[in-house]
Motif scaffolding. Sequence first.
Motif, PDB file in Angstrom:
ATOM      1  N   SER A 120       0.839  -1.212   0.000  1.00  0.00           N
ATOM      2  CA  SER A 120       0.000   0.000   0.000  1.00  0.00           C
ATOM      3  C   SER A 120       0.869   1.255   0.000  1.00  0.00           C
ATOM      4  O   SER A 120       0.622   2.198  -0.766  1.00  0.00           O
ATOM      5  CB  SER A 120      -0.927   0.002   1.220  1.00  0.00           C
ATOM      6  OG  SER A 120      -1.812  -1.089   1.184  1.00  0.00           O
TER       7      SER A 120
ATOM      8  N   ASP B 174     -10.455   4.410 -12.427  1.00  0.00           N
ATOM      9  CA  ASP B 174     -10.051   3.094 -12.957  1.00  0.00           C
ATOM     10  C   ASP B 174      -8.605   2.768 -12.596  1.00  0.00           C
ATOM     11  O   ASP B 174      -8.271   1.613 -12.295  1.00  0.00           O
ATOM     12  CB  ASP B 174     -10.222   3.064 -14.481  1.00  0.00           C
ATOM     13  CG  ASP B 174     -11.685   2.975 -14.895  1.00  0.00           C
ATOM     14  OD1 ASP B 174     -12.512   2.607 -14.036  1.00  0.00           O
ATOM     15  OD2 ASP B 174     -11.988   3.288 -16.064  1.00  0.00           O
TER      16      ASP B 174
ATOM     17  N   LYS C 138      -8.512   1.924  -8.947  1.00  0.00           N
ATOM     18  CA  LYS C 138      -9.117   0.598  -8.765  1.00  0.00           C
ATOM     19  C   LYS C 138      -8.123  -0.503  -9.142  1.00  0.00           C
ATOM     20  O   LYS C 138      -8.004  -1.513  -8.434  1.00  0.00           O
ATOM     21  CB  LYS C 138     -10.381   0.485  -9.619  1.00  0.00           C
ATOM     22  CG  LYS C 138     -11.159  -0.809  -9.415  1.00  0.00           C
ATOM     23  CD  LYS C 138     -12.493  -0.774 -10.152  1.00  0.00           C
ATOM     24  CE  LYS C 138     -12.283  -0.776 -11.652  1.00  0.00           C
ATOM     25  NZ  LYS C 138     -13.559  -0.868 -12.407  1.00  0.00           N
ATOM     26  N   SER C 139      -7.389  -0.285 -10.234  1.00  0.00           N
ATOM     27  CA  SER C 139      -6.379  -1.262 -10.660  1.00  0.00           C
ATOM     28  C   SER C 139      -5.284  -1.417  -9.608  1.00  0.00           C
ATOM     29  O   SER C 139      -4.818  -2.530  -9.333  1.00  0.00           O
ATOM     30  CB  SER C 139      -5.749  -0.831 -11.991  1.00  0.00           C
ATOM     31  OG  SER C 139      -6.709  -0.799 -13.014  1.00  0.00           O
TER      32      SER C 139
ATOM     33  N   VAL D 264      -5.564  -0.827  -6.330  1.00  0.00           N
ATOM     34  CA  VAL D 264      -6.121  -1.494  -5.142  1.00  0.00           C
ATOM     35  C   VAL D 264      -6.229  -2.999  -5.374  1.00  0.00           C
ATOM     36  O   VAL D 264      -5.868  -3.804  -4.500  1.00  0.00           O
ATOM     37  CB  VAL D 264      -7.506  -0.900  -4.778  1.00  0.00           C
ATOM     38  CG1 VAL D 264      -8.191  -1.748  -3.705  1.00  0.00           C
ATOM     39  CG2 VAL D 264      -7.356   0.533  -4.295  1.00  0.00           C
ATOM     40  N   VAL D 265      -6.709  -3.382  -6.545  1.00  0.00           N
ATOM     41  CA  VAL D 265      -6.819  -4.814  -6.878  1.00  0.00           C
ATOM     42  C   VAL D 265      -5.434  -5.462  -6.883  1.00  0.00           C
ATOM     43  O   VAL D 265      -5.244  -6.567  -6.356  1.00  0.00           O
ATOM     44  CB  VAL D 265      -7.515  -5.004  -8.248  1.00  0.00           C
ATOM     45  CG1 VAL D 265      -7.415  -6.458  -8.705  1.00  0.00           C
ATOM     46  CG2 VAL D 265      -8.975  -4.579  -8.165  1.00  0.00           C
ATOM     47  N   SER D 266      -4.461  -4.766  -7.448  1.00  0.00           N
ATOM     48  CA  SER D 266      -3.088  -5.290  -7.491  1.00  0.00           C
ATOM     49  C   SER D 266      -2.527  -5.480  -6.086  1.00  0.00           C
ATOM     50  O   SER D 266      -1.898  -6.502  -5.791  1.00  0.00           O
ATOM     51  CB  SER D 266      -2.183  -4.343  -8.285  1.00  0.00           C
ATOM     52  OG  SER D 266      -2.590  -4.254  -9.622  1.00  0.00           O
TER      53      SER D 266
ATOM     54  N   PHE E   6      -4.136  -6.001  -3.300  1.00  0.00           N
ATOM     55  CA  PHE E   6      -4.792  -7.116  -2.615  1.00  0.00           C
ATOM     56  C   PHE E   6      -4.314  -8.464  -3.156  1.00  0.00           C
ATOM     57  O   PHE E   6      -3.970  -9.370  -2.382  1.00  0.00           O
ATOM     58  CB  PHE E   6      -6.311  -7.001  -2.767  1.00  0.00           C
ATOM     59  CG  PHE E   6      -7.062  -8.046  -1.992  1.00  0.00           C
ATOM     60  CD1 PHE E   6      -7.143  -7.985  -0.605  1.00  0.00           C
ATOM     61  CD2 PHE E   6      -7.669  -9.109  -2.647  1.00  0.00           C
ATOM     62  CE1 PHE E   6      -7.820  -8.963   0.113  1.00  0.00           C
ATOM     63  CE2 PHE E   6      -8.346 -10.085  -1.941  1.00  0.00           C
ATOM     64  CZ  PHE E   6      -8.425 -10.014  -0.556  1.00  0.00           C
ATOM     65  N   ILE E   7      -4.264  -8.595  -4.473  1.00  0.00           N
ATOM     66  CA  ILE E   7      -3.839  -9.872  -5.075  1.00  0.00           C
ATOM     67  C   ILE E   7      -2.380 -10.170  -4.743  1.00  0.00           C
ATOM     68  O   ILE E   7      -2.031 -11.303  -4.384  1.00  0.00           O
ATOM     69  CB  ILE E   7      -4.058  -9.847  -6.601  1.00  0.00           C
ATOM     70  CG1 ILE E   7      -5.558  -9.840  -6.919  1.00  0.00           C
ATOM     71  CG2 ILE E   7      -3.390 -11.057  -7.264  1.00  0.00           C
ATOM     72  CD1 ILE E   7      -5.879  -9.679  -8.393  1.00  0.00           C
TER      73      ILE E   7
ATOM     74  N   GLN F 134       3.152   0.256 -13.733  1.00  0.00           N
ATOM     75  CA  GLN F 134       1.770  -0.162 -14.007  1.00  0.00           C
ATOM     76  C   GLN F 134       0.917   1.030 -14.455  1.00  0.00           C
ATOM     77  O   GLN F 134       0.200   0.954 -15.457  1.00  0.00           O
ATOM     78  CB  GLN F 134       1.156  -0.800 -12.758  1.00  0.00           C
ATOM     79  CG  GLN F 134      -0.284  -1.263 -12.951  1.00  0.00           C
ATOM     80  CD  GLN F 134      -0.906  -1.822 -11.679  1.00  0.00           C
ATOM     81  OE1 GLN F 134      -0.300  -1.779 -10.604  1.00  0.00           O
ATOM     82  NE2 GLN F 134      -2.108  -2.354 -11.781  1.00  0.00           N
TER      83      GLN F 134
END
Length: 297
Positions: free
Chosen positions: A90, A115, A118-119, A121-123, A125-126, A183
């Motif tokens: 983070s 967007d 969002k990308s 945040v998803v990255s 978490f994964i 990214q």
Amino acid sequence: MKLIEHELVDRYIYYLQRYIPYDKQEAAKEDFLNILRDRLPEIYTEEDIKKELNRMGNPYEFAGAYSDSGNFLLSGKNYEIFKAFLKILSISALLGLVAFTFNYFRRFQGTNLFDILKSLVVSIFILSLLPSWICEKIKTTKILKALMDEWDIENLYESKKLKLEVYEIGLLMVKFSMYFMLQVYILTASINISKATYFFVMFLFFINVLSVNIKFSENTIFSKTMYVEYFVDIFSIISLIFLTSYHMPRVFGTNIIILCNIVNLVLNSYTISKSKNILLSRKKRKKNRKRNKKDRD
């Protein structure tokens, strides 16, 4: 020699603490030492120690009382590592976004900021969850295999815990922040950078996080995981050089990632050479002890 300094005891404690939460490791160690002291005679030999350790059984069984159930995906130390990586990634994402803004602010024009966020945040978490989940599966497999095998103290190999320095955390955060910057750079690219290139960059990011995660989970310099990280560094360097030569522009972020991988290669080379020296010296001491024992007999 103090009991805790004995090689067999040191090995047992390492395996005992290996996968349990950090805040319970010292308690488990003290409980184990107290039990062992109570069982040993006042004047004990190496054979006495070996006999009692074999009686105490597999350290993974002993550690079971100190392991948290965690949740349905992660448990014990891997859950703590997941939370730590969630924080590290983070902060790295924030730093990467700041670095991108300072250098490529105009690229935000005509892009959907939501967007992009969002990308990220998803990255985060994964990249936090999936490597920890893989480590959990590795841990479970190793423990089950160890518990199924016939127990003997000689099954415990040489061990030495990793000592994580502050500069190593800093190096990780610099590298991860540059991956996040890369990214965002690809997502906001005005030129045509293929999805395959984007996904390959994210794959490189993933294996870099995974290799570090495995190293933290296994927590030893006497492990093939050190070579996994070694391979990942070399593969990342070659891949980024290839990508920036044929599929995307070279930006300063890729140069910094490559530099971080090179520095990590040097550090790992030193660690691996040090571990080999420790193993050799311990083997020599073991041979000397056996020779001395034969001479006495």
